[in-house]
Scaffold this motif. Structure first.
Motif, short mmCIF file in Angstrom:
data_model
loop_
_atom_site.label_atom_id
_atom_site.label_comp_id
_atom_site.label_asym_id
_atom_site.label_seq_id
_atom_site.Cartn_x
_atom_site.Cartn_y
_atom_site.Cartn_z
N PRO A 152 0.84 -1.20 0.00
CA PRO A 152 0.00 0.00 0.00
C PRO A 152 0.87 1.25 0.00
N THR A 153 0.43 2.30 -0.67
CA THR A 153 1.25 3.51 -0.77
C THR A 153 1.04 4.47 0.39
N GLU A 154 -0.07 4.39 1.08
CA GLU A 154 -0.33 5.27 2.23
C GLU A 154 0.56 4.85 3.39
N ILE A 155 1.31 5.79 3.98
CA ILE A 155 2.36 5.46 4.93
C ILE A 155 1.84 4.77 6.19
N ASN A 156 0.72 5.21 6.75
CA ASN A 156 0.20 4.57 7.95
C ASN A 156 -0.17 3.12 7.68
#
Length: 143
Positions: free
Chosen positions: A50-54
């Motif tokens: 996934p690209t979203e850091i969280n």
């Protein structure tokens, strides 16, 4: 060092061993040392990160736990050392790491080295986490 026990979980672990000639974990005495784990599904056949850091950091913590358990450990409760590498290293990434430390290790605080780097092993990787876990019971069952 052929006398050490190396581990590669099915899926990404075994495909990385075949493609890149490295292992996901090694047992050295009463410790389990893990190579850098990213935010991929460890059982997946293809790396999807996934690209979203969280979300990526949350998944990397799950992958570390999976890797430790595959190597015969109990997971995050045995971790005493964490090295994390970030692209970029910013307050959002640090906050996500701290949140996961509190979630996965509520009863202790490991030592931690946190480093910003220019690139990790895959284009979409924004975090890679290495750990060392203390597992004397697991070591005593290995022959």
């Amino acid at each position: 060092m052929a006398n050490l026990q190396y581990y590669n979980y099915p899926g990404v672990g075994t495909s990385n061993r075949e493609q890149f000639s490295y292992s996901q974990a090694v047992r050295v005495g009463d410790t389990i040392q893990c190579s850098g784990q990213g935010g991929w599904d460890p059982e997946g056949k293809v790396h999807h990160i996934p690209t979203e850091i969280n979300e990526q950091i949350d998944q990397a913590f799950k992958t570390v736990d999976h890797n430790l358990k595959h190597a015969g450990g109990k997971g995050w409760p045995q971790v005493f050392r964490v090295n994390s590498y970030h692209v970029p290293l910013n307050n959002e990434a640090i906050a996500a790491m701290a949140r996961n430390f509190k979630q996965w290790m509520p009863d202790h605080q490991p030592i931690w080295t946190c480093v910003g780097v220019a690139r990790l092993g895959e284009d979409d990787m924004r975090v890679e986490i290495e750990v060392v876990a203390y597992d004397p019971e697991g070591a005593s069952t290995k022959t």
